[in-house]
Design a protein around this motif. Structure first.
Motif, PDB file in Angstrom:
ATOM      1  N   ALA A   6      43.604 -24.578 -24.042  1.00 14.24           N
ATOM      2  CA  ALA A   6      43.282 -24.665 -25.468  1.00 14.24           C
ATOM      3  C   ALA A   6      44.515 -24.902 -26.326  1.00 14.24           C
ATOM      4  CB  ALA A   6      42.584 -23.387 -25.917  1.00 14.24           C
ATOM      5  N   ALA A   7      45.689 -24.472 -25.869  1.00 16.84           N
ATOM      6  CA  ALA A   7      46.893 -24.544 -26.698  1.00 16.84           C
ATOM      7  C   ALA A   7      47.226 -25.971 -27.138  1.00 16.84           C
ATOM      8  CB  ALA A   7      48.065 -23.902 -25.964  1.00 16.84           C
ATOM      9  N   PRO A   8      47.405 -26.936 -26.217  1.00 19.20           N
ATOM     10  CA  PRO A   8      47.711 -28.289 -26.687  1.00 19.20           C
ATOM     11  C   PRO A   8      46.587 -28.915 -27.485  1.00 19.20           C
ATOM     12  CG  PRO A   8      47.347 -28.273 -24.308  1.00 19.20           C
ATOM     13  CD  PRO A   8      47.409 -26.853 -24.742  1.00 19.20           C
ATOM     14  N   ALA A   9      45.333 -28.602 -27.130  1.00 19.69           N
ATOM     15  CA  ALA A   9      44.204 -29.150 -27.882  1.00 19.69           C
ATOM     16  C   ALA A   9      44.206 -28.632 -29.316  1.00 19.69           C
ATOM     17  CB  ALA A   9      42.893 -28.793 -27.186  1.00 19.69           C
ATOM     18  N   MET A  10      44.468 -27.325 -29.487  1.00 20.62           N
ATOM     19  CA  MET A  10      44.524 -26.748 -30.833  1.00 20.62           C
ATOM     20  C   MET A  10      45.665 -27.350 -31.634  1.00 20.62           C
ATOM     21  SD  MET A  10      43.664 -22.674 -30.471  1.00 20.62           S
ATOM     22  CE  MET A  10      45.112 -22.367 -29.434  1.00 20.62           C
ATOM     23  N   LEU A  11      46.803 -27.559 -30.976  1.00 22.40           N
ATOM     24  CA  LEU A  11      47.968 -28.072 -31.678  1.00 22.40           C
ATOM     25  C   LEU A  11      47.703 -29.471 -32.236  1.00 22.40           C
ATOM     26  CD1 LEU A  11      50.947 -27.696 -32.432  1.00 22.40           C
ATOM     27  CD2 LEU A  11      51.549 -28.634 -30.196  1.00 22.40           C
ATOM     28  N   VAL A  12      47.205 -30.368 -31.386  1.00 24.16           N
ATOM     29  CA  VAL A  12      46.955 -31.741 -31.824  1.00 24.16           C
ATOM     30  C   VAL A  12      45.848 -31.780 -32.878  1.00 24.16           C
ATOM     31  CG1 VAL A  12      46.189 -34.026 -31.078  1.00 24.16           C
ATOM     32  CG2 VAL A  12      47.767 -32.720 -29.660  1.00 24.16           C
ATOM     33  N   THR A  13      44.784 -31.014 -32.651  1.00 26.54           N
ATOM     34  CA  THR A  13      43.698 -30.971 -33.630  1.00 26.54           C
ATOM     35  C   THR A  13      44.195 -30.412 -34.959  1.00 26.54           C
ATOM     36  OG1 THR A  13      42.065 -30.649 -31.870  1.00 26.54           O
ATOM     37  CG2 THR A  13      41.401 -30.061 -34.112  1.00 26.54           C
ATOM     38  N   VAL A  17      44.013 -32.597 -38.392  1.00 30.15           N
ATOM     39  CA  VAL A  17      43.123 -32.201 -39.484  1.00 30.15           C
ATOM     40  C   VAL A  17      43.926 -31.805 -40.717  1.00 30.15           C
ATOM     41  CG1 VAL A  17      41.376 -30.524 -40.202  1.00 30.15           C
ATOM     42  CG2 VAL A  17      41.295 -31.501 -37.902  1.00 30.15           C
ATOM     43  N   ALA A  18      44.959 -30.986 -40.517  1.00 30.40           N
ATOM     44  CA  ALA A  18      45.771 -30.559 -41.660  1.00 30.40           C
ATOM     45  C   ALA A  18      46.498 -31.738 -42.290  1.00 30.40           C
ATOM     46  CB  ALA A  18      46.777 -29.494 -41.223  1.00 30.40           C
ATOM     47  N   GLY A  19      46.978 -32.673 -41.456  1.00 26.55           N
ATOM     48  CA  GLY A  19      47.654 -33.852 -41.993  1.00 26.55           C
ATOM     49  C   GLY A  19      46.735 -34.716 -42.828  1.00 26.55           C
ATOM     50  N   ALA A  20      45.476 -34.794 -42.430  1.00 27.11           N
ATOM     51  CA  ALA A  20      44.510 -35.597 -43.183  1.00 27.11           C
ATOM     52  C   ALA A  20      44.217 -35.002 -44.556  1.00 27.11           C
ATOM     53  CB  ALA A  20      43.216 -35.731 -42.393  1.00 27.11           C
ATOM     54  N   GLY A  38      53.446 -24.994 -45.007  1.00 26.28           N
ATOM     55  CA  GLY A  38      54.414 -24.557 -45.997  1.00 26.28           C
ATOM     56  C   GLY A  38      53.806 -24.301 -47.366  1.00 26.28           C
ATOM     57  N   GLU A  39      54.666 -23.926 -48.289  1.00 26.32           N
ATOM     58  CA  GLU A  39      54.210 -23.529 -49.619  1.00 26.32           C
ATOM     59  C   GLU A  39      53.643 -24.696 -50.411  1.00 26.32           C
ATOM     60  OE1 GLU A  39      57.604 -21.701 -51.354  1.00 26.32           O
ATOM     61  OE2 GLU A  39      57.456 -19.875 -50.137  1.00 26.32           O
ATOM     62  N   GLY A  40      54.083 -25.903 -50.150  1.00 30.06           N
ATOM     63  CA  GLY A  40      53.599 -27.043 -50.927  1.00 30.06           C
ATOM     64  C   GLY A  40      52.468 -27.798 -50.284  1.00 30.06           C
ATOM     65  N   ALA A  41      51.931 -27.299 -49.186  1.00 33.17           N
ATOM     66  CA  ALA A  41      50.897 -28.020 -48.451  1.00 33.17           C
ATOM     67  C   ALA A  41      49.523 -27.822 -49.078  1.00 33.17           C
ATOM     68  CB  ALA A  41      50.862 -27.563 -47.002  1.00 33.17           C
ATOM     69  N   THR A  42      48.645 -28.790 -48.840  1.00 28.85           N
ATOM     70  CA  THR A  42      47.238 -28.632 -49.182  1.00 28.85           C
ATOM     71  C   THR A  42      46.553 -27.854 -48.058  1.00 28.85           C
ATOM     72  OG1 THR A  42      47.254 -30.774 -50.321  1.00 28.85           O
ATOM     73  CG2 THR A  42      45.102 -29.860 -49.717  1.00 28.85           C
ATOM     74  N   ASP A  43      45.900 -26.767 -48.415  1.00 30.78           N
ATOM     75  CA  ASP A  43      45.236 -25.905 -47.426  1.00 30.78           C
ATOM     76  C   ASP A  43      46.195 -25.502 -46.296  1.00 30.78           C
ATOM     77  OD1 ASP A  43      42.845 -26.129 -48.828  1.00 30.78           O
ATOM     78  OD2 ASP A  43      42.193 -27.880 -47.694  1.00 30.78           O
ATOM     79  N   PRO A  44      47.293 -24.809 -46.622  1.00 27.10           N
ATOM     80  CA  PRO A  44      48.247 -24.417 -45.581  1.00 27.10           C
ATOM     81  C   PRO A  44      47.660 -23.473 -44.536  1.00 27.10           C
ATOM     82  CG  PRO A  44      48.723 -23.277 -47.647  1.00 27.10           C
ATOM     83  CD  PRO A  44      47.688 -24.322 -47.956  1.00 27.10           C
ATOM     84  N   TRP A  45      46.531 -22.827 -44.867  1.00 29.62           N
ATOM     85  CA  TRP A  45      45.908 -21.908 -43.917  1.00 29.62           C
ATOM     86  C   TRP A  45      45.410 -22.631 -42.671  1.00 29.62           C
ATOM     87  CZ3 TRP A  45      40.882 -22.951 -42.678  1.00 29.62           C
ATOM     88  CH2 TRP A  45      40.164 -23.789 -43.545  1.00 29.62           C
ATOM     89  N   LEU A  46      45.150 -23.943 -42.773  1.00 34.61           N
ATOM     90  CA  LEU A  46      44.681 -24.687 -41.608  1.00 34.61           C
ATOM     91  C   LEU A  46      45.731 -24.690 -40.501  1.00 34.61           C
ATOM     92  CD1 LEU A  46      42.899 -27.773 -43.235  1.00 34.61           C
ATOM     93  CD2 LEU A  46      41.855 -26.012 -41.807  1.00 34.61           C
ATOM     94  N   MET A  47      46.922 -25.185 -40.823  1.00 35.98           N
ATOM     95  CA  MET A  47      47.985 -25.231 -39.817  1.00 35.98           C
ATOM     96  C   MET A  47      48.518 -23.839 -39.540  1.00 35.98           C
ATOM     97  SD  MET A  47      49.167 -27.628 -37.936  1.00 35.98           S
ATOM     98  CE  MET A  47      49.869 -27.040 -36.405  1.00 35.98           C
TER      99      MET A  47
END
Length: 214
Positions: A6-13, A17-20, A38-47
């Motif tokens: 699950a680790a690599p799958a979670m990382l890429v996903t 998703v967060a990048g989008a 980071g502090e300036g990200a949109t929805d930082p809770w995702l990553m």
């Protein structure tokens, strides 16, 4: 094995998703994974959530990977703990964070060095299994040439990331390649140990043959 897979799958996903969710000027080749949490990200809770799950996966893998040496398991668990610890020191919207850099460096170094620990000394139980096995060799992921080569490759990838940070334009790409390589090796190690355990297991004695019960 499911946790390691699950680790690599979670990382890429997570970074996809967060990048989008980021503004159009976010460039995954240039910008880092840390910026997604980071502090300036949109929805930082995702990553951020992905980093927590990733760190927990590393710690859980270290807890059950008995084929690895104690030093290797400690480093893998340390890397997982430091990965979770990144959330305590998020990357600021402007400028850098020395604390974030230190924790990230600890995580990457621990996760890069852990394969070499088993190459230097296998656990006693594994050494006994190796001595009793038909081939007389440890699981392929823990053989010294393989493990030391993996650590060398991971350190080279980390070095590439550092070079990009200090003056390159592909920081995000270098970080993603290194992070994915780091996430894939625990899965390879688990698969190797599981295959070796299956191969060395004694074959069942058919009923009616000497040694069969009854």
């Amino acid at each position: 094995m499911a946790v390691a897979a699950a680790a690599p799958a979670m990382l890429v996903t997570g970074w996809t998703v967060a990048g989008a969710r980021q503004p159009p000027d976010y460039d995954p080749v240039r910008d880092t994974i840390s910026e997604l949490a980071g502090e300036g990200a949109t929805d930082p809770w995702l990553m951020g959530g992905v980093l927590v799950l990733l760190g927990v996966a590393y710690v859980a893998t270290a807890a059950v990977l008995h084929a690895a040496g104690l030093a290797s398991r400690f480093l893998l668990a340390l890397g997982g703990t430091a990965t979770v610890g990144l959330l305590a020191f998020p990357r600021p919207e402007v400028g850098g964070s020395p604390a974030h850099g230190v924790v990230a460096t600890v995580a990457v170094l621990a996760l890069s060095l852990w394969p070499a620990g088993s190459a230097l000394r296998l656990p006693r139980a594994v050494r006994r299994e190796v001595a009793a096995s038909p081939t007389g060799t440890p699981p392929w992921a823990f053989r010294r040439p393989v493990a030391l080569t993996v650590t060398a490759v991971l350190l080279v990838l980390f070095g590439w990331f550092v070079m990009e940070v200090t003056g390159g334009s592909r920081t995000g790409l270098a970080e993603r390649v290194a992070a994915l390589a780091v996430a894939l090796w625990p899965l390879a190690a688990v698969l190797s140990a599981r295959r070796a355990a299956t191969t060395s297991a004694p074959a069942p004695v058919p009923p009616g043959r000497p040694g069969a019960g009854g």
